[in-house]
Design an enzyme around this catalytic site. Structure first.
Site, short mmCIF file in Angstrom:
data_model
loop_
_atom_site.label_atom_id
_atom_site.label_comp_id
_atom_site.label_asym_id
_atom_site.label_seq_id
_atom_site.Cartn_x
_atom_site.Cartn_y
_atom_site.Cartn_z
N HIS A 59 93.94 -31.40 -0.09
CA HIS A 59 94.71 -31.90 1.07
C HIS A 59 96.26 -32.41 0.69
O HIS A 59 96.28 -33.38 -0.04
CB HIS A 59 94.00 -32.92 1.85
CG HIS A 59 92.41 -32.33 2.38
ND1 HIS A 59 91.28 -33.51 2.20
CD2 HIS A 59 92.31 -31.50 2.99
CE1 HIS A 59 90.41 -32.94 2.56
NE2 HIS A 59 90.78 -31.51 3.16
N GLU A 215 86.77 -40.39 -3.36
CA GLU A 215 87.57 -40.89 -2.19
C GLU A 215 88.08 -42.09 -2.67
O GLU A 215 87.49 -43.24 -3.12
CB GLU A 215 86.78 -40.99 -0.92
CG GLU A 215 86.16 -39.55 -0.20
CD GLU A 215 87.40 -39.05 0.45
OE1 GLU A 215 88.63 -39.42 0.50
OE2 GLU A 215 87.12 -37.75 0.65
#
Length: 332
Positions: A59, A215
């Site tokens: 991303h 994450e």
């Protein structure tokens, strides 16, 4: 510093280096494979047998992990990091990185494990290319294979740094890898219970690698990541690259939280409604009986599980994709 140490600068500028292969003074080879892809090969006598794939920028607006990989690449190019492992650095979505956006047309991390064949455009082609690069890198027999796909989230989290452990039927979770993650500052791990379509799912299920999506905090622009604390992860990655990782201590999983997937919330139509505040954080606990979401044909998601928490809520995903995951705690 060797010019190939400027992998990030070259990628953001959309340029290719004049020399595709360069050697450090110690004989480590840096090989530019394609845009955003750099393979590091140690001298043969120094090789510790580990193949380490480090990816970020799947991303394009998740910049803290990209900056972390940039520091590692520059460390190798300066001779400050002396690799004993083979390492493949991948910057996943260069177009989105240059735009400062999550993706351009399609979320690449939903296009692996064959899904790119059902899509079109740059991101589908890039997902296929990333699969080819990973497959080639992990093709050498008899070696340890490890993949960390580094991300930051679009929202805050009650548990700031956590990992997603992919699933393949019949394959056990590795206690050693969980201990590694804890040493790297990872506070919780989500044990998935079905095969996914993410990059780490591909390398885990198809290439026999131990693989994790990490994450690491909240997404911010380049140069604004001082609040994202990656010191422990950076130390672990340096140790893995240099083949000097310390042995995990007994009780190395004490304090780590483990979760498993209870249900996925799938958006079926534009009538989908997710009954959560826009600023809700990942791992927020939801009470039994809470109406979480509604969709066409009187579809309703009501919380039935004790201790259920929500992660990755996103009602704006395309129809047919996951709009959130309900997770519940499990014992180690």
């Amino acid at each position: 510093m060797l010019a190939l140490g400027k992998l990030l600068d070259l990628t953001l500028a959309g340029r290719e280096p004049t020399e595709k292969i360069q050697l450090t003074a110690e004989g480590t080879r840096l090989h530019w494979l394609t845009e955003g892809a750099l393979e590091i090969t140690p001298p043969g006598a120094a090789d510790c047998g580990l193949d380490l794939l480090l990816s970020a920028g799947i991303h394009g607006n998740e910049t803290a992990p990209i900056e972390l990989l940039d520091r590692l690449v520059q460390g190798v190019a300066r001779g400050e990091l002396r690799p004993r492992a083979r390492v493949l650095f991948l910057l996943g979505n260069p177009d989105a990185m240059r735009r400062g956006e999550r993706y351009v047309e399609h979320d690449i991390n939903r296009l692996f494990c064959g899904r790119h064949e059902e899509s079109s455009g740059f991101e589908a082609l890039r997902a296929a290319e990333l699969e080819r690069l990973a497959t080639s890198f992990f093709s050498k027999p008899g070696r340890t294979r490890l993949h960390y796909d580094l991300h930051t989230a679009i929202r805050g989290s009650k548990i700031e740094q956590f990992a997603l452990y992919p699933y393949r039927e019949g394959r056990a979770h590795s206690q050693r890898e969980l201990a590694r993650l804890k040493a790297a500052g990872i506070e919780a791990v989500l044990l998935q219970n079905k095969t996914g379509i993410t990059f780490s799912s591909f390398t885990y299920a198809h290439l026999e690698a131990e693989a994790f999506t990490l994450e690491l905090g909240k997404a911010r622009p380049f140069g604004q990541n001082g609040i994202v604390k990656l010191d422990r992860l950076e130390t672990l990655l340096e140790q893995l690259i240099e083949g000097r990782e310390a042995e995990s201590e007994e009780g190395g999983l004490d304090g780590m939280q483990l979760f498993t997937v209870a249900r996925e919330i799938i958006k079926h139509s534009e009538g989908f409604r997710l009954h959560l505040p826009d600023d809700i954080e990942n791992f927020s606990e939801l009470p039994v009986g809470y109406l979480l979401a509604e969709d066409i044909a009187d579809t309703r998601w009501v919380i039935e599980e004790e201790g259920a928490r929500i992660i990755f809520p996103n009602p704006k995903v395309k129809n047919g994709l996951r709009a959130g995951i309900l997770v519940v705690p499990v014992n180690i």
